[in-house]
Design a protein around this motif. Structure first.
Motif, PDB file in Angstrom:
ATOM      1  N   GLN A 261       0.834  -1.209   0.000  1.00 33.35           N
ATOM      2  CA  GLN A 261       0.000   0.000   0.000  1.00 33.35           C
ATOM      3  C   GLN A 261       0.864   1.251   0.000  1.00 33.35           C
ATOM      4  OE1 GLN A 261      -2.992   0.447   2.967  1.00 33.35           O
ATOM      5  NE2 GLN A 261      -4.083  -1.381   2.354  1.00 33.35           N
ATOM      6  N   SER A 262       1.928   1.229   0.780  1.00 29.15           N
ATOM      7  CA  SER A 262       2.823   2.385   0.840  1.00 29.15           C
ATOM      8  C   SER A 262       3.547   2.579  -0.483  1.00 29.15           C
ATOM      9  CB  SER A 262       3.832   2.212   1.974  1.00 29.15           C
ATOM     10  OG  SER A 262       3.162   2.138   3.207  1.00 29.15           O
ATOM     11  N   ILE A 263       3.938   1.484  -1.100  1.00 30.32           N
ATOM     12  CA  ILE A 263       4.603   1.559  -2.403  1.00 30.32           C
ATOM     13  C   ILE A 263       3.645   2.131  -3.447  1.00 30.32           C
ATOM     14  CG2 ILE A 263       5.615   0.173  -4.262  1.00 30.32           C
ATOM     15  CD1 ILE A 263       6.605  -1.736  -1.952  1.00 30.32           C
ATOM     16  N   ASP A 264       2.407   1.665  -3.423  1.00 32.59           N
ATOM     17  CA  ASP A 264       1.406   2.176  -4.367  1.00 32.59           C
ATOM     18  C   ASP A 264       1.116   3.656  -4.118  1.00 32.59           C
ATOM     19  OD1 ASP A 264       1.263  -0.335  -5.495  1.00 32.59           O
ATOM     20  OD2 ASP A 264      -0.549  -0.906  -4.407  1.00 32.59           O
ATOM     21  N   LEU A 265       1.059   4.053  -2.850  1.00 35.52           N
ATOM     22  CA  LEU A 265       0.857   5.462  -2.511  1.00 35.52           C
ATOM     23  C   LEU A 265       2.011   6.300  -3.052  1.00 35.52           C
ATOM     24  CD1 LEU A 265      -0.575   7.783  -1.037  1.00 35.52           C
ATOM     25  CD2 LEU A 265       0.648   7.087   1.040  1.00 35.52           C
ATOM     26  N   TYR A 266       3.228   5.836  -2.823  1.00 34.51           N
ATOM     27  CA  TYR A 266       4.418   6.531  -3.326  1.00 34.51           C
ATOM     28  C   TYR A 266       4.346   6.702  -4.843  1.00 34.51           C
ATOM     29  CZ  TYR A 266       9.214   6.975  -4.999  1.00 34.51           C
ATOM     30  OH  TYR A 266      10.343   7.370  -5.668  1.00 34.51           O
ATOM     31  N   ARG A 267       4.037   5.628  -5.539  1.00 36.04           N
ATOM     32  CA  ARG A 267       3.976   5.678  -7.008  1.00 36.04           C
ATOM     33  C   ARG A 267       2.867   6.611  -7.498  1.00 36.04           C
ATOM     34  NH1 ARG A 267       4.769  -0.781  -8.071  1.00 36.04           N
ATOM     35  NH2 ARG A 267       7.035  -0.807  -7.810  1.00 36.04           N
ATOM     36  N   ALA A 268       1.718   6.560  -6.836  1.00 42.19           N
ATOM     37  CA  ALA A 268       0.602   7.416  -7.244  1.00 42.19           C
ATOM     38  C   ALA A 268       0.944   8.888  -7.042  1.00 42.19           C
ATOM     39  CB  ALA A 268      -0.654   7.043  -6.460  1.00 42.19           C
ATOM     40  N   LEU A 269       1.528   9.209  -5.895  1.00 41.93           N
ATOM     41  CA  LEU A 269       1.912  10.598  -5.637  1.00 41.93           C
ATOM     42  C   LEU A 269       2.980  11.058  -6.625  1.00 41.93           C
ATOM     43  CD1 LEU A 269       2.039  10.519  -1.740  1.00 41.93           C
ATOM     44  CD2 LEU A 269       0.341  11.694  -3.157  1.00 41.93           C
ATOM     45  N   LYS A 270       3.948  10.188  -6.867  1.00 40.74           N
ATOM     46  CA  LYS A 270       5.023  10.523  -7.801  1.00 40.74           C
ATOM     47  C   LYS A 270       4.467  10.775  -9.199  1.00 40.74           C
ATOM     48  CE  LYS A 270       9.487   8.901  -9.453  1.00 40.74           C
ATOM     49  NZ  LYS A 270      10.491   7.850  -9.409  1.00 40.74           N
ATOM     50  N   SER A 271       3.542   9.927  -9.630  1.00 36.19           N
ATOM     51  CA  SER A 271       2.979  10.094 -10.975  1.00 36.19           C
ATOM     52  C   SER A 271       2.168  11.381 -11.095  1.00 36.19           C
ATOM     53  CB  SER A 271       2.124   8.889 -11.365  1.00 36.19           C
ATOM     54  OG  SER A 271       0.918   8.877 -10.640  1.00 36.19           O
ATOM     55  N   ASP A 272       1.649  11.875  -9.965  1.00 39.63           N
ATOM     56  CA  ASP A 272       0.909  13.141  -9.968  1.00 39.63           C
ATOM     57  C   ASP A 272       1.813  14.344  -9.705  1.00 39.63           C
ATOM     58  OD1 ASP A 272      -1.481  11.945 -10.557  1.00 39.63           O
ATOM     59  OD2 ASP A 272      -2.234  11.946  -8.506  1.00 39.63           O
ATOM     60  N   GLY A 273       3.119  14.095  -9.562  1.00 35.64           N
ATOM     61  CA  GLY A 273       4.063  15.190  -9.351  1.00 35.64           C
ATOM     62  C   GLY A 273       4.098  15.727  -7.930  1.00 35.64           C
ATOM     63  N   VAL A 274       3.566  14.968  -6.980  1.00 41.61           N
ATOM     64  CA  VAL A 274       3.571  15.394  -5.578  1.00 41.61           C
ATOM     65  C   VAL A 274       4.892  14.965  -4.943  1.00 41.61           C
ATOM     66  CG1 VAL A 274       2.434  15.158  -3.333  1.00 41.61           C
ATOM     67  CG2 VAL A 274       1.068  15.181  -5.430  1.00 41.61           C
ATOM     68  N   PRO A 275       5.630  15.905  -4.346  1.00 40.99           N
ATOM     69  CA  PRO A 275       6.879  15.521  -3.687  1.00 40.99           C
ATOM     70  C   PRO A 275       6.605  14.515  -2.571  1.00 40.99           C
ATOM     71  CG  PRO A 275       6.685  17.915  -3.845  1.00 40.99           C
ATOM     72  CD  PRO A 275       5.364  17.333  -4.243  1.00 40.99           C
ATOM     73  N   ASN A 276       7.352  13.431  -2.575  1.00 37.64           N
ATOM     74  CA  ASN A 276       7.181  12.435  -1.528  1.00 37.64           C
ATOM     75  C   ASN A 276       8.429  11.585  -1.419  1.00 37.64           C
ATOM     76  OD1 ASN A 276       6.303   9.441  -2.659  1.00 37.64           O
ATOM     77  ND2 ASN A 276       5.867  11.051  -4.131  1.00 37.64           N
ATOM     78  N   ARG A 277       8.519  10.883  -0.305  1.00 39.73           N
ATOM     79  CA  ARG A 277       9.653   9.996  -0.064  1.00 39.73           C
ATOM     80  C   ARG A 277       9.139   8.757   0.652  1.00 39.73           C
ATOM     81  NH1 ARG A 277      15.379  11.386   2.925  1.00 39.73           N
ATOM     82  NH2 ARG A 277      16.284   9.321   2.635  1.00 39.73           N
ATOM     83  N   LEU A 278       9.616   7.610   0.216  1.00 38.42           N
ATOM     84  CA  LEU A 278       9.229   6.332   0.813  1.00 38.42           C
ATOM     85  C   LEU A 278      10.436   5.724   1.504  1.00 38.42           C
ATOM     86  CD1 LEU A 278       7.343   3.859   1.190  1.00 38.42           C
ATOM     87  CD2 LEU A 278       8.142   3.069  -1.052  1.00 38.42           C
ATOM     88  N   CYS A 279      10.275   5.382   2.780  1.00 33.32           N
ATOM     89  CA  CYS A 279      11.328   4.723   3.550  1.00 33.32           C
ATOM     90  C   CYS A 279      10.764   3.422   4.107  1.00 33.32           C
ATOM     91  CB  CYS A 279      11.798   5.608   4.693  1.00 33.32           C
ATOM     92  SG  CYS A 279      12.483   7.179   4.153  1.00 33.32           S
ATOM     93  N   VAL A 280      11.425   2.315   3.777  1.00 30.87           N
ATOM     94  CA  VAL A 280      10.988   1.000   4.240  1.00 30.87           C
ATOM     95  C   VAL A 280      12.042   0.444   5.189  1.00 30.87           C
ATOM     96  CG1 VAL A 280      10.335  -1.334   3.555  1.00 30.87           C
ATOM     97  CG2 VAL A 280       9.807   0.594   2.049  1.00 30.87           C
ATOM     98  N   ALA A 281      11.623   0.097   6.397  1.00 29.01           N
ATOM     99  CA  ALA A 281      12.518  -0.529   7.370  1.00 29.01           C
ATOM    100  C   ALA A 281      12.356  -2.038   7.257  1.00 29.01           C
ATOM    101  CB  ALA A 281      12.194  -0.058   8.784  1.00 29.01           C
ATOM    102  N   THR A 282      13.392  -2.689   6.767  1.00 28.66           N
ATOM    103  CA  THR A 282      13.314  -4.142   6.608  1.00 28.66           C
ATOM    104  C   THR A 282      13.266  -4.821   7.972  1.00 28.66           C
ATOM    105  OG1 THR A 282      15.717  -4.270   6.512  1.00 28.66           O
ATOM    106  CG2 THR A 282      14.557  -4.078   4.417  1.00 28.66           C
TER     107      THR A 282
END
Length: 99
Positions: free
Chosen positions: A55-76
């Protein structure tokens, strides 16, 4: 894309026959993503069972495709809420940098 749908009041998933798709659509995580303009910092645990990381990855991609500045950080290796000290320190540094 994989999305988490909250269980509808009738206990059906959106893929079952006669599922209340209108109710599921109202709770769809990315339904109104085109309206989002706020820069967004997304922090997620790689093993999160409450909020699937996809869900977070999809949110990141959707925001990025709309030109919204965002950053995704995943803690393994961590679930919901970052518990390892190094993840917590990383989170604090990312948040200070972001804001």
């Amino acid at each position: 894309m994989v999305y988490f749908f909250p269980v509808c009041f009738c206990c059906l998933s959106p893929w079952q026959k006669d599922a209340p798709t209108d109710v599921c659509w109202e709770h769809f995580p990315l339904k109104d993503i085109a309206n989002v303009k706020t820069p967004t910092l997304i922090l997620v645990g790689g093993n999160d069972e409450w909020v699937p990381p996809q869900q977070s990855i999809d949110l990141y991609r959707a925001l990025k495709s709309d030109g919204v500045p965002n950053r995704l950080c995943v803690a393994t290796r961590t679930g919901h809420g970052w518990q390892e000290l190094r993840h917590r320190l990383f989170q604090m540094n990312i948040e200070m940098e972001w804001f």
